[in-house]
Design an enzyme around this catalytic site. Structure first.
Site, PDB file in Angstrom:
ATOM      1  CG  ASN A   1     -64.692  40.362  -3.955  1.00  0.00           C
ATOM      2  OD1 ASN A   1     -65.515  39.733  -3.281  1.00  0.00           O
ATOM      3  ND2 ASN A   1     -64.381  41.617  -3.722  1.00  0.00           N
ATOM      4  N   GLY A   2     -65.730  39.603  -7.780  1.00  0.00           N
ATOM      5  CA  GLY A   2     -66.759  39.810  -8.806  1.00  0.00           C
ATOM      6  C   GLY A   2     -66.853  38.501  -9.575  1.00  0.00           C
ATOM      7  CB  ILE A  54     -64.145  31.517  -5.741  1.00  0.00           C
ATOM      8  CG1 ILE A  54     -64.197  32.731  -4.813  1.00  0.00           C
ATOM      9  CG2 ILE A  54     -64.972  30.368  -5.192  1.00  0.00           C
ATOM     10  CD1 ILE A  54     -65.489  33.546  -4.935  1.00  0.00           C
ATOM     11  N   GLY A  55     -62.804  30.134  -8.180  1.00  0.00           N
ATOM     12  CA  GLY A  55     -62.804  29.057  -9.171  1.00  0.00           C
ATOM     13  C   GLY A  55     -61.490  28.286  -9.198  1.00  0.00           C
ATOM     14  CD  GLU A  56     -57.226  31.153 -11.053  1.00  0.00           C
ATOM     15  OE1 GLU A  56     -56.194  31.339 -10.373  1.00  0.00           O
ATOM     16  OE2 GLU A  56     -57.625  31.967 -11.907  1.00  0.00           O
ATOM     17  CD  GLU A 116     -59.106  39.682 -15.624  1.00  0.00           C
ATOM     18  OE1 GLU A 116     -58.639  39.491 -14.479  1.00  0.00           O
ATOM     19  OE2 GLU A 116     -60.180  40.235 -15.844  1.00  0.00           O
ATOM     20  NE  ARG A 131     -60.010  44.692 -16.222  1.00  0.00           N
ATOM     21  CZ  ARG A 131     -60.279  43.846 -15.271  1.00  0.00           C
ATOM     22  NH1 ARG A 131     -59.395  43.580 -14.337  1.00  0.00           N
ATOM     23  NH2 ARG A 131     -61.437  43.241 -15.245  1.00  0.00           N
ATOM     24  CG  HIS A 164     -65.321  39.339 -15.070  1.00  0.00           C
ATOM     25  ND1 HIS A 164     -66.338  38.831 -14.297  1.00  0.00           N
ATOM     26  CD2 HIS A 164     -64.556  40.087 -14.257  1.00  0.00           C
ATOM     27  CE1 HIS A 164     -66.221  39.274 -13.062  1.00  0.00           C
ATOM     28  NE2 HIS A 164     -65.144  40.039 -13.015  1.00  0.00           N
ATOM     29  CG  LEU A 168     -66.956  30.896 -10.147  1.00  0.00           C
ATOM     30  CD1 LEU A 168     -67.263  29.565  -9.453  1.00  0.00           C
ATOM     31  CD2 LEU A 168     -68.248  31.640 -10.486  1.00  0.00           C
ATOM     32  CG  ASN A 211     -56.528  46.920 -13.891  1.00  0.00           C
ATOM     33  OD1 ASN A 211     -57.383  47.809 -13.938  1.00  0.00           O
ATOM     34  ND2 ASN A 211     -56.789  45.693 -13.470  1.00  0.00           N
ATOM     35  NE  ARG A 256     -69.541  44.241  -7.985  1.00  0.00           N
ATOM     36  CZ  ARG A 256     -68.664  43.877  -8.900  1.00  0.00           C
ATOM     37  NH1 ARG A 256     -69.004  43.036  -9.855  1.00  0.00           N
ATOM     38  NH2 ARG A 256     -67.441  44.343  -8.873  1.00  0.00           N
TER      39      ARG A 256
HETATM   40  P1  AMP Z   1     -60.393  37.458  -7.228  1.00  0.00           P
HETATM   41  O1  AMP Z   1     -61.429  38.536  -7.272  1.00  0.00           O
HETATM   42  O2  AMP Z   1     -60.305  36.664  -8.499  1.00  0.00           O
HETATM   43  O3  AMP Z   1     -59.054  37.941  -6.758  1.00  0.00           O
HETATM   44  O4  AMP Z   1     -60.885  36.401  -6.131  1.00  0.00           O
HETATM   45  C1  AMP Z   1     -61.069  36.751  -4.803  1.00  0.00           C
HETATM   46  C2  AMP Z   1     -61.861  35.660  -4.101  1.00  0.00           C
HETATM   47  O5  AMP Z   1     -61.132  34.420  -4.153  1.00  0.00           O
HETATM   48  C3  AMP Z   1     -62.117  35.947  -2.632  1.00  0.00           C
HETATM   49  O6  AMP Z   1     -63.453  35.680  -2.315  1.00  0.00           O
HETATM   50  C4  AMP Z   1     -61.213  34.957  -1.933  1.00  0.00           C
HETATM   51  O7  AMP Z   1     -61.708  34.588  -0.733  1.00  0.00           O
HETATM   52  C5  AMP Z   1     -61.236  33.792  -2.897  1.00  0.00           C
HETATM   53  N1  AMP Z   1     -60.128  32.875  -2.624  1.00  0.00           N
HETATM   54  C6  AMP Z   1     -58.806  33.110  -2.761  1.00  0.00           C
HETATM   55  N2  AMP Z   1     -58.099  32.020  -2.329  1.00  0.00           N
HETATM   56  C7  AMP Z   1     -59.006  31.108  -1.920  1.00  0.00           C
HETATM   57  C8  AMP Z   1     -58.907  29.771  -1.365  1.00  0.00           C
HETATM   58  N3  AMP Z   1     -57.734  29.207  -1.154  1.00  0.00           N
HETATM   59  N4  AMP Z   1     -60.062  29.144  -1.049  1.00  0.00           N
HETATM   60  C9  AMP Z   1     -61.255  29.733  -1.264  1.00  0.00           C
HETATM   61  N5  AMP Z   1     -61.403  30.965  -1.793  1.00  0.00           N
HETATM   62  C10 AMP Z   1     -60.304  31.644  -2.108  1.00  0.00           C
END
Ligand code: AMP
Length: 402
Positions: free
Chosen positions: A214-215, A335-337, A387, A94, A183, A212, A7, A244
């Protein structure tokens, strides 16, 4: 069968070597600051007790040196995962944008290279880096099949009513301006995983995937196919995101730019990099900080959090209408996880759908988890996205036995 997943970002390269007979990772890592001072490789052997992370700080003027370093590390006699490059059967890349050219992943040939080049206008930061990764791998691993897995491909099943913009006709017919969505690899992976996890037939399932991170983007998936998604011509559209803006009145570009003394291009950069949660809070895009600030009663943090969760809930409402009902809603990505707080807040808007959240399951969700109660009319799940695995699966499917 060993598949290397690559990637390439504008100044980074993430990789994973996967044994696809068992779908396990043998090694992974990243090269960062490519083309800059302080470039380094972080290499992590996986699944071998005692094997430690290797960090190499060495100049990487281009992605070519980065790929070479990754290949040298993978075949290193001390910590490598394979004895020689002959043991790598295929490489999956990717790639951000293929416009309307590909509806699925493809084995790379000269036509594919040309299509990725043609789409640089839509993905000026990502497509050139993706292309470099492919070209370097073709050069350094001659004869090894390369597969391109596009972020846009999964959304090519969207009907016209979902992808057309209300612009003069030639915007689409001459310039290719339409909703493409992104995505796709994650939305495809999740829509398949959730069907498996719930024991449902994917050909008779209405799913809303909330990616959910960062993007962030949301996708309505009917019978395994994307029928609508929140990102647009570019990943700037849709939900408010880490940095964004997401959807805004397009007239803001002129008005805000004028007020700030910015060109159109500088304004778009501001919408991409200094807006969203980062802009609203005045400096953070990390949801852990956002939650902390919310709890401390910081008004800007409360406003940003409320806006984000409201936005997600609004899209879920829109996509429930698009699907004419919904069987399951999945939360995934950073965020979702990892944020029970965000999931609970979003679900607090969904009572009208008969959604009933199991608060304990929500707080403790790890790996694949159902977080709704048994009597909830819609099943709510947390499913970690992967992914790289999706890319490796597509790569295996297209190249096995070649
Ligand atoms: P990603 O782009 O999928 O890597 O997600 C990044 C986002 O996930 C960032 O905004 C992080 O702050 C958020 N994130 C990661 N761990 C946590 C957590 N334990 N609680 C809340 N947000 C999280």
């Amino acid at each position: 069968m060993n598949v290397l997943v690559i990637n390439c970002g504008s100044s980074s390269l993430k990789f994973q070597l996967m044994d696809m007979n068992t779908e396990t990772i043998s090694a992974k890592g990243l090269c960062e600051r490519i083309g800059d001072k302080g470039s380094r490789l972080v290499y992590k052997p996986v699944g071998r007790p005692g094997a430690e992370e290797v960090v190499k700080e060495t100049p990487m003027p281009t992605h070519k040196e980065a790929v070479q370093l990754v290949l040298d590390s993978l075949t290193n006699p001390e910590y490598g995962a394979v004895k020689s490059l002959d043991e790598i059967d295929a490489v999956g890349h990717r790639v951000l944008h293929a416009a309307e050219k590909y509806v699925d992943s493809v084995v790379v040939d000269d036509d594919v290279i040309k299509a990725i080049e043609d789409c640089i206008k839509f993905g000026p930061l990502h497509n050139p880096a993706n292309l470099t990764g492919i070209n370097v791998c073709r050069e350094l691993m001659p004869g090894v099949p390369q597969v391109a897995v596009f972020d846009t491909a999964f959304h090519q099943t969207m009907p016209k009513k979902a992808f057309l913009y209300g612009l003069p006709k030639k915007a689409y017919t001459e310039y290719g301006i339409r909703r493409y969505g992104f995505h796709g690899t994650s939305h495809k992976f999740i829509s398949r995983e959730v069907a498996k996890f719930l024991g449902r037939d994917i050909n008779n399932l209405k799913t809303i995937v909330c990616h959910l991170g960062n993007g962030a983007s949301i996708c309505a998936v009917e019978n395994g196919k994307s029928i609508d998604t929140s990102m647009g011509l570019t990943p700037l559209a849709g939900l408010v995101m880490g940095t964004r803006s997401g959807d805004i009145d397009p007239a803001i570009v002129e008005y805000y730019g004028k007020e700030e003394g910015l060109t159109v291009s500088e304004t778009i950069t501001a919408l991409n990099k200094q807006s969203g949660i980062y802009g609203l809070t005045g400096g953070t895009s990390d949801f852990r900080d956002l939650e902390e600030g919310y709890m401390e009663g910081k008004q800007d943090f409360i406003d940003a959090m409320e806006l984000f969760c409201y936005d997600v809930a609004k899209y879920i409402g829109a996509y429930t209408a698009a699907l004419n009902g919904v069987d399951d809603i999945v939360f995934t990505a950073g965020i979702g996880e990892h944020s029970p707080f965000v999931r609970e807040k979003v679900c607090s808007y969904l009572g009208y759908l008969g959604v009933s959240l199991d608060k304990e399951a929500n707080e403790n969700a790890k790996d694949n988890t159902i977080i709704s109660t048994p009597d909830s009319k819609v099943t709510i799940c947390v499913i970690p996205t992967n992914e790289e695995l999706m890319i490796a699966r597509d790569t295996k499917e297209l190249t096995e036995g070649r």
